[in-house]
Design a protein around this motif. Structure first.
Motif, PDB file in Angstrom:
ATOM      1  N   CYS A 335     -18.557 -11.440 -98.092  1.00  0.00           N
ATOM      2  CA  CYS A 335     -19.126 -11.752 -96.779  1.00  0.00           C
ATOM      3  C   CYS A 335     -18.345 -11.085 -95.650  1.00  0.00           C
ATOM      4  O   CYS A 335     -18.936 -10.505 -94.721  1.00  0.00           O
ATOM      5  N   LEU A 336     -17.027 -11.161 -95.704  1.00  0.00           N
ATOM      6  CA  LEU A 336     -16.208 -10.563 -94.649  1.00  0.00           C
ATOM      7  C   LEU A 336     -16.323  -9.045 -94.646  1.00  0.00           C
ATOM      8  O   LEU A 336     -16.298  -8.409 -93.573  1.00  0.00           O
ATOM      9  N   LEU A 337     -16.459  -8.463 -95.817  1.00  0.00           N
ATOM     10  CA  LEU A 337     -16.673  -7.016 -95.908  1.00  0.00           C
ATOM     11  C   LEU A 337     -17.975  -6.618 -95.214  1.00  0.00           C
ATOM     12  O   LEU A 337     -18.009  -5.672 -94.409  1.00  0.00           O
ATOM     13  N   VAL A 338     -19.046  -7.359 -95.481  1.00  0.00           N
ATOM     14  CA  VAL A 338     -20.356  -7.055 -94.898  1.00  0.00           C
ATOM     15  C   VAL A 338     -20.344  -7.270 -93.385  1.00  0.00           C
ATOM     16  O   VAL A 338     -20.895  -6.457 -92.620  1.00  0.00           O
ATOM     17  N   ILE A 339     -19.707  -8.347 -92.907  1.00  0.00           N
ATOM     18  CA  ILE A 339     -19.635  -8.607 -91.465  1.00  0.00           C
ATOM     19  C   ILE A 339     -18.896  -7.463 -90.760  1.00  0.00           C
ATOM     20  O   ILE A 339     -19.314  -6.984 -89.692  1.00  0.00           O
ATOM     21  N   GLY A 340     -17.806  -7.005 -91.368  1.00  0.00           N
ATOM     22  CA  GLY A 340     -17.063  -5.880 -90.804  1.00  0.00           C
ATOM     23  C   GLY A 340     -17.908  -4.617 -90.735  1.00  0.00           C
ATOM     24  O   GLY A 340     -17.878  -3.894 -89.731  1.00  0.00           O
ATOM     25  N   ILE A 341     -18.676  -4.360 -91.777  1.00  0.00           N
ATOM     26  CA  ILE A 341     -19.548  -3.179 -91.800  1.00  0.00           C
ATOM     27  C   ILE A 341     -20.607  -3.282 -90.698  1.00  0.00           C
ATOM     28  O   ILE A 341     -20.919  -2.291 -90.020  1.00  0.00           O
ATOM     29  N   ALA A 342     -21.153  -4.479 -90.503  1.00  0.00           N
ATOM     30  CA  ALA A 342     -22.174  -4.679 -89.470  1.00  0.00           C
ATOM     31  C   ALA A 342     -21.627  -4.347 -88.081  1.00  0.00           C
ATOM     32  O   ALA A 342     -22.292  -3.667 -87.285  1.00  0.00           O
ATOM     33  N   PHE A 343     -20.403  -4.804 -87.784  1.00  0.00           N
ATOM     34  CA  PHE A 343     -19.806  -4.485 -86.488  1.00  0.00           C
ATOM     35  C   PHE A 343     -19.438  -3.006 -86.388  1.00  0.00           C
ATOM     36  O   PHE A 343     -19.574  -2.383 -85.329  1.00  0.00           O
ATOM     37  N   GLN A 344     -18.983  -2.441 -87.495  1.00  0.00           N
ATOM     38  CA  GLN A 344     -18.594  -1.033 -87.496  1.00  0.00           C
ATOM     39  C   GLN A 344     -19.785  -0.112 -87.238  1.00  0.00           C
ATOM     40  O   GLN A 344     -19.670   0.891 -86.531  1.00  0.00           O
ATOM     41  N   THR A 345     -20.936  -0.464 -87.786  1.00  0.00           N
ATOM     42  CA  THR A 345     -22.133   0.380 -87.664  1.00  0.00           C
ATOM     43  C   THR A 345     -23.029  -0.031 -86.498  1.00  0.00           C
ATOM     44  O   THR A 345     -24.067   0.603 -86.262  1.00  0.00           O
ATOM     45  N   GLY A 346     -22.655  -1.104 -85.790  1.00  0.00           N
ATOM     46  CA  GLY A 346     -23.445  -1.549 -84.650  1.00  0.00           C
ATOM     47  C   GLY A 346     -24.707  -2.292 -85.019  1.00  0.00           C
ATOM     48  O   GLY A 346     -25.586  -2.484 -84.165  1.00  0.00           O
ATOM     49  N   GLN A 347     -24.811  -2.755 -86.263  1.00  0.00           N
ATOM     50  CA  GLN A 347     -26.010  -3.476 -86.709  1.00  0.00           C
ATOM     51  C   GLN A 347     -25.852  -4.981 -86.493  1.00  0.00           C
ATOM     52  O   GLN A 347     -25.928  -5.777 -87.428  1.00  0.00           O
ATOM     53  N   THR A 348     -25.608  -5.373 -85.236  1.00  0.00           N
ATOM     54  CA  THR A 348     -25.358  -6.783 -84.938  1.00  0.00           C
ATOM     55  C   THR A 348     -26.493  -7.451 -84.169  1.00  0.00           C
ATOM     56  O   THR A 348     -26.422  -8.646 -83.879  1.00  0.00           O
ATOM     57  N   ALA A 349     -27.509  -6.698 -83.812  1.00  0.00           N
ATOM     58  CA  ALA A 349     -28.589  -7.254 -82.989  1.00  0.00           C
ATOM     59  C   ALA A 349     -29.468  -8.231 -83.766  1.00  0.00           C
ATOM     60  O   ALA A 349     -29.991  -9.184 -83.204  1.00  0.00           O
ATOM     61  N   GLY A 350     -29.639  -8.035 -85.054  1.00  0.00           N
ATOM     62  CA  GLY A 350     -30.477  -8.904 -85.870  1.00  0.00           C
ATOM     63  C   GLY A 350     -29.702 -10.093 -86.407  1.00  0.00           C
ATOM     64  O   GLY A 350     -28.604 -10.432 -85.931  1.00  0.00           O
ATOM     65  N   PRO A 351     -30.244 -10.717 -87.446  1.00  0.00           N
ATOM     66  CA  PRO A 351     -29.626 -11.933 -87.990  1.00  0.00           C
ATOM     67  C   PRO A 351     -28.505 -11.669 -88.995  1.00  0.00           C
ATOM     68  O   PRO A 351     -27.943 -12.621 -89.534  1.00  0.00           O
ATOM     69  N   LEU A 352     -28.170 -10.386 -89.255  1.00  0.00           N
ATOM     70  CA  LEU A 352     -27.232 -10.067 -90.336  1.00  0.00           C
ATOM     71  C   LEU A 352     -25.886 -10.760 -90.161  1.00  0.00           C
ATOM     72  O   LEU A 352     -25.374 -11.400 -91.094  1.00  0.00           O
ATOM     73  N   VAL A 353     -25.286 -10.649 -88.973  1.00  0.00           N
ATOM     74  CA  VAL A 353     -23.963 -11.238 -88.748  1.00  0.00           C
ATOM     75  C   VAL A 353     -24.020 -12.752 -88.903  1.00  0.00           C
ATOM     76  O   VAL A 353     -23.169 -13.358 -89.565  1.00  0.00           O
ATOM     77  N   LEU A 354     -25.032 -13.376 -88.326  1.00  0.00           N
ATOM     78  CA  LEU A 354     -25.179 -14.830 -88.434  1.00  0.00           C
ATOM     79  C   LEU A 354     -25.308 -15.263 -89.891  1.00  0.00           C
ATOM     80  O   LEU A 354     -24.627 -16.202 -90.337  1.00  0.00           O
ATOM     81  N   VAL A 355     -26.142 -14.568 -90.666  1.00  0.00           N
ATOM     82  CA  VAL A 355     -26.382 -14.935 -92.064  1.00  0.00           C
ATOM     83  C   VAL A 355     -25.095 -14.859 -92.876  1.00  0.00           C
ATOM     84  O   VAL A 355     -24.752 -15.787 -93.631  1.00  0.00           O
ATOM     85  N   PHE A 356     -24.333 -13.785 -92.700  1.00  0.00           N
ATOM     86  CA  PHE A 356     -23.132 -13.627 -93.524  1.00  0.00           C
ATOM     87  C   PHE A 356     -21.964 -14.479 -93.019  1.00  0.00           C
ATOM     88  O   PHE A 356     -21.098 -14.854 -93.811  1.00  0.00           O
TER      89      PHE A 356
END
Length: 479
Positions: A335-356
């Motif tokens: 989960c922490l790996l995926v959250i870090g990737i989301a912030f690194q790639t700027g994919q934070t606008a959707g529900p991805l960060v919240l879900v993980f």
């Protein structure tokens, strides 16, 4: 239903009710963990705080917690678990009022530290008390009540924060809402204080104080005559073979218990859970949510934490401590790996960060959250248990301080991606530490767990057991 089953049902009702009262100390712990997440944004503007001061507003509590944990073992061994918990509840009430009324940031910090001393004491003695009073078969879930109370306190406090913030506009929030958020903590503090007068003292502590006549009615009520008899024999034998000094923890065998207790305590914190809980609204704001949306999402975090703690309580005496730790730490790493990737790639606008983040919290709630407190309360010998848990608790709070103090500047300098990856590497370390070092303690009495660390006695080698000896005497004679 047989007479034996009826007696067991009655004794479990008694133990459960007593354990629930003790676990209310965890509710205070949860309140102080969560209340700052809703208040810190308003306080930052009210006192015009720097990022370092924001970290200090959060972590000053933990300085008090470290001090409280440090003295909890000595005080608990000298004055008893119950009386020291009563004193801790008074400190919490004083702190709740003190953090609600200060005119300066320094006054707030002092009051927060006073509350921290109370929380440091309850975080050590509440699970210890429940472990000492619980039958081995149900000890995991009864000690885990403390963690359930912690996450319940967190969850309820998120609601209270949202409710209070809705009483006015942004300006009212900056001037007043944070004061009410801290002040309502006096209510659960007073409830805990009053209910503590209804619970008995720990029977193991009473026997240690040579007060067997006081311990016997409690043990009989918990176990019935036959098991109470064996319990007394085992407790007395464990006290007879222990020195009761800190030096005992550094002897061969017990050194491993110390490594397990301190190691799990530190790993529980450096995997980042309290950074998420303390700063949840700020994390969600960084991911693009507005102020109100971030508070609502924070409530969802609290709900997941609560629900999966209930799952852990159901599983901990069935699946075992070690299996839950392995499953949870592995899932947290992903989960922490995926959250870090989301912030690194700027994919934070959707529900991805919240879900993980929710999956991460769920993984923690079934593993490192409740299991660490259970194992810390059960792996140390009777005579040294209070002091040993105090050492482990100090390590836990020290690690919590480092995480909470460094999270805001780390987030600002290294960025959210690197920050979450650092926590992910610690979760991976927790997995390998559990796999290689941590034993399974499910279903064993405290005295049987103690025997895991100590050499076999001549009596054990010859096949003579303490239970055989217990059959020949009554509980009174055993005491």
């Amino acid at each position: 239903m047989t007479v034996k089953q009826k007696n067991e049902q009655v004794s479990m009702k008694f133990v459960t009710l007593v354990s629930i009262v003790s676990a209310l100390g965890g509710l205070l712990f949860g309140f102080d963990t969560a209340v700052v997440s809703g208040a810190v944004g308003f306080m930052e503007q009210h006192f015009d705080l720097s990022k370092i001061q924001v970290g200090w507003a959060v972590s000053s509590l933990i300085i008090g917690c470290i001090a409280g944990a440090a003295i909890s073992g000595i005080l608990g061994d000298r004055f008893g678990r119950k009386r020291v918990l009563i004193a801790a509840s008074l400190l919490f009430i004083i702190s709740s009022i003190g953090t609600a009324v200060p005119e300066t940031f320094s006054g707030f910090v002092i009051a927060r530290m006073i509350g921290g001393i109370g929380i440091g004491i309850t975080s050590t003695l509440c699970p210890l008390y429940n472990a000492e009073i619980a039958p081995a078969r149900y000890r995991g879930r009864l000690v885990a009540l403390n963690q359930l109370a912690i996450v319940s306190g967190i969850f309820l406090t998120y609601f209270v924060n949202l409710w209070i913030s809705g009483f006015g506009d942004e300006a009212w929030g900056i001037s007043n809402s944070w004061r009410w958020m801290f002040g309502v903590g006096a209510v659960p503090g007073l409830l805990f204080l009053l209910l503590l007068f209804l619970v008995p003292e720990s029977p193991r502590w009473l026997i240690k104080q040579n007060r067997p006549a006081d311990a016997l009615p409690i043990l009989l009520r918990i176990h019935g005559e036959e098991l109470a008899k064996k319990e007394v024999i085992d407790i007395k034998h464990s006290f007879a073979t222990e020195s009761g000094t800190i030096r005992q923890l550094f002897k061969p065998g017990l050194r491993i218990a110390l490594v397990v207790g301190v190691g799990l305590a530190v790993l529980q914190q450096i995997t980042g859970i309290n950074a998420v809980l303390y700063y949840a609204p700020e994390i969600f704001k960084a991911a693009g949510a507005g102020t109100n949306a971030s508070l609502v999402q924070t409530i969802l975090v609290g709900l997941i934490n609560l629900l999966f703690t209930l799952v852990a309580m159901w599983l901990i005496d069935k699946v075992g401590r070690k299996a839950l730790l392995l499953i949870g730490s592995a899932s947290m790493t992903v989960c922490l790996l995926v959250i870090g990737i989301a912030f690194q790639t700027g994919q934070t606008a959707g529900p991805l960060v919240l879900v993980f983040i929710l999956l991460y919290v769920a993984s923690f709630a079934i593993s490192l959250g409740p299991v660490v407190w259970v194992m810390m309360s059960e792996i140390f010998p009777n005579r040294i248990r209070g002091k040993a848990i105090a050492i482990a608790s100090m390590a836990l709070w020290a690690a919590d301080y480092v995480v909470s103090q460094t999270f805001p500047p780390l987030l600002g300098s290294a960025g959210p991606a690197a920050t979450f990856w650092i926590y992910g590497s610690m979760a991976l370390l927790a997995f390998f530490f559990t796999w290689r070092v941590v034993p399974e303690t499910r279903g064993k009495s405290l005295e049987q767990i103690e025997a895991l660390w100590t050499p076999k006695t001549p009596a054990a080698v010859k096949g003579t057991s303490e239970s055989d000896e217990a059959k020949a005497v009554s509980p009174i004679e055993a005491l």
